[in-house]
Design a protein around this motif. Structure first.
Motif, PDB file in Angstrom:
ATOM      1  N   GLN A  20     -87.804 -18.055 126.592  1.00 56.63           N
ATOM      2  CA  GLN A  20     -87.708 -17.506 127.924  1.00 56.63           C
ATOM      3  C   GLN A  20     -86.497 -18.001 128.687  1.00 56.63           C
ATOM      4  OE1 GLN A  20     -91.202 -18.156 130.242  1.00 56.63           O
ATOM      5  NE2 GLN A  20     -92.233 -16.394 129.400  1.00 56.63           N
ATOM      6  N   GLU A  21     -85.802 -18.959 128.163  1.00 61.49           N
ATOM      7  CA  GLU A  21     -84.708 -19.559 128.911  1.00 61.49           C
ATOM      8  C   GLU A  21     -83.574 -18.575 129.147  1.00 61.49           C
ATOM      9  OE1 GLU A  21     -84.914 -22.591 130.309  1.00 61.49           O
ATOM     10  OE2 GLU A  21     -86.923 -22.586 129.485  1.00 61.49           O
ATOM     11  N   LEU A  22     -83.095 -18.549 130.373  1.00 63.55           N
ATOM     12  CA  LEU A  22     -81.935 -17.732 130.704  1.00 63.55           C
ATOM     13  C   LEU A  22     -80.682 -18.519 130.372  1.00 63.55           C
ATOM     14  CD1 LEU A  22     -83.133 -16.477 134.207  1.00 63.55           C
ATOM     15  CD2 LEU A  22     -83.289 -15.289 132.027  1.00 63.55           C
ATOM     16  N   THR A  23     -79.677 -17.830 129.879  1.00 64.71           N
ATOM     17  CA  THR A  23     -78.425 -18.508 129.562  1.00 64.71           C
ATOM     18  C   THR A  23     -77.636 -18.743 130.847  1.00 64.71           C
ATOM     19  OG1 THR A  23     -77.184 -16.470 129.230  1.00 64.71           O
ATOM     20  CG2 THR A  23     -78.349 -17.371 127.298  1.00 64.71           C
ATOM     21  N   ASP A  24     -76.687 -19.651 130.792  1.00 66.88           N
ATOM     22  CA  ASP A  24     -75.833 -19.911 131.952  1.00 66.88           C
ATOM     23  C   ASP A  24     -75.083 -18.650 132.364  1.00 66.88           C
ATOM     24  OD1 ASP A  24     -76.644 -22.546 131.986  1.00 66.88           O
ATOM     25  OD2 ASP A  24     -74.903 -23.278 130.875  1.00 66.88           O
ATOM     26  N   LYS A  25     -74.664 -17.881 131.393  1.00 67.78           N
ATOM     27  CA  LYS A  25     -73.933 -16.638 131.675  1.00 67.78           C
ATOM     28  C   LYS A  25     -74.832 -15.635 132.412  1.00 67.78           C
ATOM     29  CE  LYS A  25     -71.127 -13.113 129.427  1.00 67.78           C
ATOM     30  NZ  LYS A  25     -70.565 -12.629 128.165  1.00 67.78           N
ATOM     31  N   GLN A  26     -76.085 -15.518 132.000  1.00 61.35           N
ATOM     32  CA  GLN A  26     -77.020 -14.607 132.660  1.00 61.35           C
ATOM     33  C   GLN A  26     -77.298 -15.050 134.092  1.00 61.35           C
ATOM     34  OE1 GLN A  26     -80.095 -14.988 129.707  1.00 61.35           O
ATOM     35  NE2 GLN A  26     -79.721 -12.928 128.898  1.00 61.35           N
ATOM     36  N   ILE A  27     -77.484 -16.342 134.285  1.00 61.46           N
ATOM     37  CA  ILE A  27     -77.732 -16.879 135.624  1.00 61.46           C
ATOM     38  C   ILE A  27     -76.535 -16.612 136.531  1.00 61.46           C
ATOM     39  CG2 ILE A  27     -78.058 -19.015 136.953  1.00 61.46           C
ATOM     40  CD1 ILE A  27     -79.671 -20.043 134.472  1.00 61.46           C
ATOM     41  N   GLU A  28     -75.344 -16.844 136.017  1.00 60.32           N
ATOM     42  CA  GLU A  28     -74.125 -16.611 136.793  1.00 60.32           C
ATOM     43  C   GLU A  28     -73.971 -15.129 137.138  1.00 60.32           C
ATOM     44  OE1 GLU A  28     -71.047 -17.314 139.082  1.00 60.32           O
ATOM     45  OE2 GLU A  28     -72.207 -18.906 138.138  1.00 60.32           O
ATOM     46  N   CYS A  29     -74.319 -14.257 136.225  1.00 62.51           N
ATOM     47  CA  CYS A  29     -74.225 -12.816 136.458  1.00 62.51           C
ATOM     48  C   CYS A  29     -75.178 -12.380 137.578  1.00 62.51           C
ATOM     49  CB  CYS A  29     -74.533 -12.064 135.169  1.00 62.51           C
ATOM     50  SG  CYS A  29     -74.450 -10.287 135.331  1.00 62.51           S
ATOM     51  N   VAL A  30     -76.420 -12.840 137.540  1.00 68.26           N
ATOM     52  CA  VAL A  30     -77.398 -12.500 138.577  1.00 68.26           C
ATOM     53  C   VAL A  30     -76.945 -13.061 139.926  1.00 68.26           C
ATOM     54  CG1 VAL A  30     -79.783 -12.865 139.359  1.00 68.26           C
ATOM     55  CG2 VAL A  30     -79.320 -12.307 136.963  1.00 68.26           C
ATOM     56  N   LYS A  31     -76.488 -14.281 139.937  1.00 70.88           N
ATOM     57  CA  LYS A  31     -75.981 -14.910 141.160  1.00 70.88           C
ATOM     58  C   LYS A  31     -74.830 -14.092 141.748  1.00 70.88           C
ATOM     59  CE  LYS A  31     -73.654 -19.112 142.706  1.00 70.88           C
ATOM     60  NZ  LYS A  31     -72.240 -19.232 142.504  1.00 70.88           N
ATOM     61  N   SER A  32     -73.908 -13.692 140.903  1.00 73.35           N
ATOM     62  CA  SER A  32     -72.751 -12.915 141.332  1.00 73.35           C
ATOM     63  C   SER A  32     -73.160 -11.557 141.902  1.00 73.35           C
ATOM     64  CB  SER A  32     -71.794 -12.723 140.153  1.00 73.35           C
ATOM     65  OG  SER A  32     -70.721 -11.908 140.516  1.00 73.35           O
ATOM     66  N   GLU A  33     -74.096 -10.887 141.251  1.00 71.43           N
ATOM     67  CA  GLU A  33     -74.571  -9.582 141.739  1.00 71.43           C
ATOM     68  C   GLU A  33     -75.213  -9.713 143.117  1.00 71.43           C
ATOM     69  OE1 GLU A  33     -74.174  -6.542 140.494  1.00 71.43           O
ATOM     70  OE2 GLU A  33     -73.085  -7.287 138.756  1.00 71.43           O
ATOM     71  N   ILE A  34     -76.017 -10.745 143.312  1.00 70.31           N
ATOM     72  CA  ILE A  34     -76.682 -10.957 144.604  1.00 70.31           C
ATOM     73  C   ILE A  34     -75.658 -11.283 145.683  1.00 70.31           C
ATOM     74  CG2 ILE A  34     -78.250 -12.493 145.871  1.00 70.31           C
ATOM     75  CD1 ILE A  34     -79.923 -12.647 143.263  1.00 70.31           C
ATOM     76  N   GLU A  35     -74.726 -12.166 145.373  1.00 66.69           N
ATOM     77  CA  GLU A  35     -73.695 -12.541 146.351  1.00 66.69           C
ATOM     78  C   GLU A  35     -72.808 -11.356 146.716  1.00 66.69           C
ATOM     79  OE1 GLU A  35     -71.753 -15.853 144.487  1.00 66.69           O
ATOM     80  OE2 GLU A  35     -73.213 -17.291 145.297  1.00 66.69           O
ATOM     81  N   THR A  36     -72.431 -10.554 145.727  1.00 66.28           N
ATOM     82  CA  THR A  36     -71.590  -9.388 145.979  1.00 66.28           C
ATOM     83  C   THR A  36     -72.304  -8.386 146.879  1.00 66.28           C
ATOM     84  OG1 THR A  36     -70.452  -9.650 143.864  1.00 66.28           O
ATOM     85  CG2 THR A  36     -70.333  -7.481 144.895  1.00 66.28           C
ATOM     86  N   ALA A  37     -73.565  -8.119 146.597  1.00 69.16           N
ATOM     87  CA  ALA A  37     -74.328  -7.180 147.431  1.00 69.16           C
ATOM     88  C   ALA A  37     -74.458  -7.713 148.856  1.00 69.16           C
ATOM     89  CB  ALA A  37     -75.716  -6.947 146.821  1.00 69.16           C
ATOM     90  N   ALA A  38     -74.682  -9.005 149.001  1.00 75.14           N
ATOM     91  CA  ALA A  38     -74.815  -9.600 150.333  1.00 75.14           C
ATOM     92  C   ALA A  38     -73.495  -9.504 151.106  1.00 75.14           C
ATOM     93  CB  ALA A  38     -75.257 -11.054 150.223  1.00 75.14           C
ATOM     94  N   LEU A  39     -72.391  -9.781 150.448  1.00 76.15           N
ATOM     95  CA  LEU A  39     -71.077  -9.702 151.104  1.00 76.15           C
ATOM     96  C   LEU A  39     -70.724  -8.273 151.504  1.00 76.15           C
ATOM     97  CD1 LEU A  39     -69.027 -12.216 148.934  1.00 76.15           C
ATOM     98  CD2 LEU A  39     -69.720 -12.498 151.321  1.00 76.15           C
ATOM     99  N   GLN A  40     -71.237  -7.304 150.779  1.00 78.60           N
ATOM    100  CA  GLN A  40     -70.967  -5.902 151.085  1.00 78.60           C
ATOM    101  C   GLN A  40     -72.012  -5.317 152.038  1.00 78.60           C
ATOM    102  OE1 GLN A  40     -70.757  -4.056 147.213  1.00 78.60           O
ATOM    103  NE2 GLN A  40     -68.709  -4.843 146.824  1.00 78.60           N
ATOM    104  N   ASN A  41     -72.873  -6.174 152.584  1.00 79.10           N
ATOM    105  CA  ASN A  41     -73.951  -5.756 153.485  1.00 79.10           C
ATOM    106  C   ASN A  41     -74.848  -4.692 152.866  1.00 79.10           C
ATOM    107  OD1 ASN A  41     -73.440  -7.522 155.581  1.00 79.10           O
ATOM    108  ND2 ASN A  41     -71.939  -6.155 156.517  1.00 79.10           N
ATOM    109  N   ASP A  42     -75.048  -4.779 151.585  1.00 82.76           N
ATOM    110  CA  ASP A  42     -75.949  -3.873 150.882  1.00 82.76           C
ATOM    111  C   ASP A  42     -77.344  -4.485 150.942  1.00 82.76           C
ATOM    112  OD1 ASP A  42     -76.970  -1.856 149.345  1.00 82.76           O
ATOM    113  OD2 ASP A  42     -75.625  -2.170 147.644  1.00 82.76           O
ATOM    114  N   ASP A  43     -78.345  -3.659 151.180  1.00 82.13           N
ATOM    115  CA  ASP A  43     -79.703  -4.206 151.287  1.00 82.13           C
ATOM    116  C   ASP A  43     -80.425  -4.260 149.941  1.00 82.13           C
ATOM    117  OD1 ASP A  43     -79.929  -1.445 151.087  1.00 82.13           O
ATOM    118  OD2 ASP A  43     -81.636  -1.323 152.459  1.00 82.13           O
TER     119      ASP A  43
END
Length: 83
Positions: A20-43
């Motif tokens: 079940q462990e997420l890889t560092d790359k997967q964690i970074e990808c999810v983090k990046s997607e969330i941060e990008t959406a937040a910076l673009q004021n996407d809900d």
């Protein structure tokens, strides 16, 4: 010569991916997607799950829910999550 052999993943990475462990790359990808959406004021944020196995998808879903995220749509290919 050694660079050719570096393409073979080590046992620890494969074992982690099979569990079940997420890889560092997967964690970074999810983090990046969330941060990008937040910076673009996407809900909502779209998270691509193509590199996740079924156990990792469940782990990510549990993790996001535990952090308070609400799912709008779930498929075997992606999550759409409210921010």
């Amino acid at each position: 010569m050694n660079n050719r052999y570096d393409k073979i993943p080590d046992h620890k990475v494969i074992k982690s991916a099979m569990q079940q462990e997420l890889t560092d790359k997967q964690i970074e990808c999810v983090k990046s997607e969330i941060e990008t959406a937040a910076l673009q004021n996407d809900d909502k944020v779209h998270i691509d799950l193509m590199s996740f196995n079924p156990n990792q998808k469940r782990k990510l879903e549990q993790l996001l829910k535990s952090k308070g995220y609400k799912f709008v749509k779930e498929s075997s290919w992606s999550f759409l999550v409210n921010l």
